[in-house]
Scaffold this active site. Sequence first.
Site, mmCIF file in Angstrom:
data_model
loop_
_atom_site.group_PDB
_atom_site.id
_atom_site.type_symbol
_atom_site.label_atom_id
_atom_site.label_comp_id
_atom_site.label_asym_id
_atom_site.label_seq_id
_atom_site.Cartn_x
_atom_site.Cartn_y
_atom_site.Cartn_z
ATOM 1 N N CYS A 86 0.822 -1.224 0.000
ATOM 2 C CA CYS A 86 0.000 0.000 0.000
ATOM 3 C C CYS A 86 0.851 1.267 0.000
ATOM 4 O O CYS A 86 0.329 2.357 -0.260
ATOM 5 C CB CYS A 86 -0.954 -0.008 1.182
ATOM 6 S SG CYS A 86 -2.135 -1.365 1.084
ATOM 7 N N HIS A 102 -3.547 7.127 2.210
ATOM 8 C CA HIS A 102 -3.877 5.798 1.690
ATOM 9 C C HIS A 102 -5.233 5.394 2.274
ATOM 10 O O HIS A 102 -5.511 5.652 3.446
ATOM 11 C CB HIS A 102 -2.791 4.803 2.087
ATOM 12 C CG HIS A 102 -3.174 3.396 1.797
ATOM 13 N ND1 HIS A 102 -3.543 2.987 0.541
ATOM 14 C CD2 HIS A 102 -3.284 2.302 2.606
ATOM 15 C CE1 HIS A 102 -3.850 1.705 0.575
ATOM 16 N NE2 HIS A 102 -3.705 1.271 1.818
ATOM 17 N N ASN A 154 -10.062 -0.363 -0.651
ATOM 18 C CA ASN A 154 -8.607 -0.231 -0.659
ATOM 19 C C ASN A 154 -8.088 -0.804 -1.983
ATOM 20 O O ASN A 154 -8.120 -2.014 -2.194
ATOM 21 C CB ASN A 154 -8.029 -0.988 0.544
ATOM 22 C CG ASN A 154 -6.516 -0.862 0.639
ATOM 23 O OD1 ASN A 154 -5.868 -0.361 -0.275
ATOM 24 N ND2 ASN A 154 -5.953 -1.329 1.747
HETATM 25 N N1 COA Z 1 -18.621 -8.805 8.747
HETATM 26 C C1 COA Z 1 -19.128 -8.999 9.955
HETATM 27 N N2 COA Z 1 -18.384 -9.262 11.041
HETATM 28 C C2 COA Z 1 -17.057 -9.334 10.869
HETATM 29 C C3 COA Z 1 -16.443 -9.135 9.631
HETATM 30 C C4 COA Z 1 -17.290 -8.880 8.531
HETATM 31 N N3 COA Z 1 -16.814 -8.661 7.292
HETATM 32 N N4 COA Z 1 -15.115 -9.257 9.778
HETATM 33 C C5 COA Z 1 -14.889 -9.516 11.055
HETATM 34 N N5 COA Z 1 -16.055 -9.565 11.726
HETATM 35 C C6 COA Z 1 -16.263 -9.835 13.151
HETATM 36 C C7 COA Z 1 -15.115 -10.580 13.777
HETATM 37 O O1 COA Z 1 -15.244 -11.957 13.576
HETATM 38 C C8 COA Z 1 -15.238 -10.174 15.222
HETATM 39 O O2 COA Z 1 -16.259 -10.969 15.809
HETATM 40 P P1 COA Z 1 -16.056 -11.514 17.319
HETATM 41 O O3 COA Z 1 -15.956 -10.289 18.162
HETATM 42 O O4 COA Z 1 -17.301 -12.316 17.528
HETATM 43 O O5 COA Z 1 -14.795 -12.300 17.290
HETATM 44 C C9 COA Z 1 -15.754 -8.753 15.154
HETATM 45 O O6 COA Z 1 -16.307 -8.589 13.844
HETATM 46 C C10 COA Z 1 -14.695 -7.717 15.374
HETATM 47 O O7 COA Z 1 -13.536 -8.077 14.611
HETATM 48 P P2 COA Z 1 -12.227 -7.222 14.606
HETATM 49 O O8 COA Z 1 -11.201 -7.910 13.756
HETATM 50 O O9 COA Z 1 -11.853 -6.830 16.001
HETATM 51 O O10 COA Z 1 -12.760 -5.919 13.859
HETATM 52 P P3 COA Z 1 -12.016 -4.588 13.626
HETATM 53 O O11 COA Z 1 -12.802 -3.503 14.212
HETATM 54 O O12 COA Z 1 -10.559 -4.688 13.977
HETATM 55 O O13 COA Z 1 -12.106 -4.442 12.058
HETATM 56 C C11 COA Z 1 -10.752 -4.720 10.106
HETATM 57 C C12 COA Z 1 -11.505 -5.416 11.207
HETATM 58 C C13 COA Z 1 -10.091 -5.757 9.220
HETATM 59 C C14 COA Z 1 -11.743 -3.912 9.290
HETATM 60 C C15 COA Z 1 -9.691 -3.773 10.723
HETATM 61 O O14 COA Z 1 -8.951 -4.468 11.680
HETATM 62 C C16 COA Z 1 -8.770 -3.179 9.711
HETATM 63 O O15 COA Z 1 -9.154 -2.352 8.913
HETATM 64 N N6 COA Z 1 -7.469 -3.539 9.774
HETATM 65 C C17 COA Z 1 -6.489 -2.986 8.879
HETATM 66 C C18 COA Z 1 -6.509 -3.738 7.616
HETATM 67 C C19 COA Z 1 -5.757 -3.082 6.538
HETATM 68 O O16 COA Z 1 -5.833 -1.905 6.362
HETATM 69 N N7 COA Z 1 -5.024 -3.866 5.752
HETATM 70 C C20 COA Z 1 -4.397 -3.401 4.564
HETATM 71 C C21 COA Z 1 -3.033 -2.849 4.762
HETATM 72 S S1 COA Z 1 -2.939 -1.169 4.942
#
Ligand code: COA
Length: 330
Positions: A116, A256, A286
């Site tokens: 990214c 980004h 993204n």
């Molecule tokens: N739909 C519904 N629920 C979902 C889900 C989806 N698409 N994805 C995850 N969940 C659930 C999880 O299973 C978890 O459930 P639980 O509490 O019962 O275990 C809950 O939602 C929370 O998950 P969590 O991973 O803590 O969510 P989050 O707030 O951290 O958001 C991301 C997840 C991936 C959106 C976030 O961590 C993120 O944006 N990370 C950075 C990723 C990124 O930018 N990567 C590219 C490189 S720059």
Amino acid sequence: MDVKQAKITAVGHYLPEFRMTNFELEKLMDTNDEWIRTRTGISERRILKDPDKATAFMGAEAAKEALENAGVDASEIDLVILATVTPDFLFPATACLVQNMIGATNAFAFDLSAACSGFLYAVSTGSMYIESGRAKKVLVIGSDKMSSILDYTDRTTSILFGDGAGAVLLEESNDGTGLIDQIHHTEGDTNCSLYQHAGGSRNPATKETVENRQHYITQDGRAVFKKATMGMADVSLEIMKKNNLEPEDVAWLVPHQANLRIIDATANRMGLSSEKVMININKYGNTTAGTIPLCLYDWKDKLNYGDNLILAAFGGGFTWGAIYLKWGIK
Ligand code: COA
């Protein structure tokens, strides 16, 4: 050596027509529009459906538009740098395919892999060729067909990404506008927090790697989120301090687009109000190397000559960085 200054003189873009909404994703996996919008800021993303087209095609379309906007013929280009993590082939470089597709017959071309942060690293690299006088016209392209490495059974990752490309033309500046400073960082990710495990020389493709779904992107979302939030905010502040920029001096943050919450945290740390932040993650998700040039394209008519822009990114590697530039297109 007489050091010159590089500036962006044109922008181009390409977005596939097909819009995959959150509601479409609801049909494929256990997710819902409300969760995706509130946790990420994404409502829809574009997907390149045509199986015969990939990263090179999108990059070439974006490059052609940038050249057209600049009124520059492809034969005048000295160098093509293409940032991507989804090359058409492991080799030859996708930049070579683009060089041929656009007819940049006098250019040499190579890919740059920094996930990214790829577009920022590529702009920095391209600017060095201009600053040293070794090149006069450099095309920098960020293009990713993320849908080619998404596992649509993995709801934690596949919802985040889309396909798209952006391109800028770098030329010598003679009016004080252009790239002023750049800071880049790397921290090798030994925990495999954001990886595509197979397909490279470590784990070449086998029946097992395919069965184990190792050719898809996998990530520890929470760990990446924390790193990205800290990294992007820290480096943005670092470049502001280094250049004695106060929040009122910054016209635009061009972040980004990985997660709206990461963007908001960065803007807050910089003391910028939301009106100064380019956000299009809602429409495109993204697009990895594509996000920053796509923002520049979407906002190009709102940018004023001399505006101070901070471009900032964080990505796999881990890689992150920021560029401070004065917008130089009148
Ligand atoms: N739909 C519904 N629920 C979902 C889900 C989806 N698409 N994805 C995850 N969940 C659930 C999880 O299973 C978890 O459930 P639980 O509490 O019962 O275990 C809950 O939602 C929370 O998950 P969590 O991973 O803590 O969510 P989050 O707030 O951290 O958001 C991301 C997840 C991936 C959106 C976030 O961590 C993120 O944006 N990370 C950075 C990723 C990124 O930018 N990567 C590219 C490189 S720059």
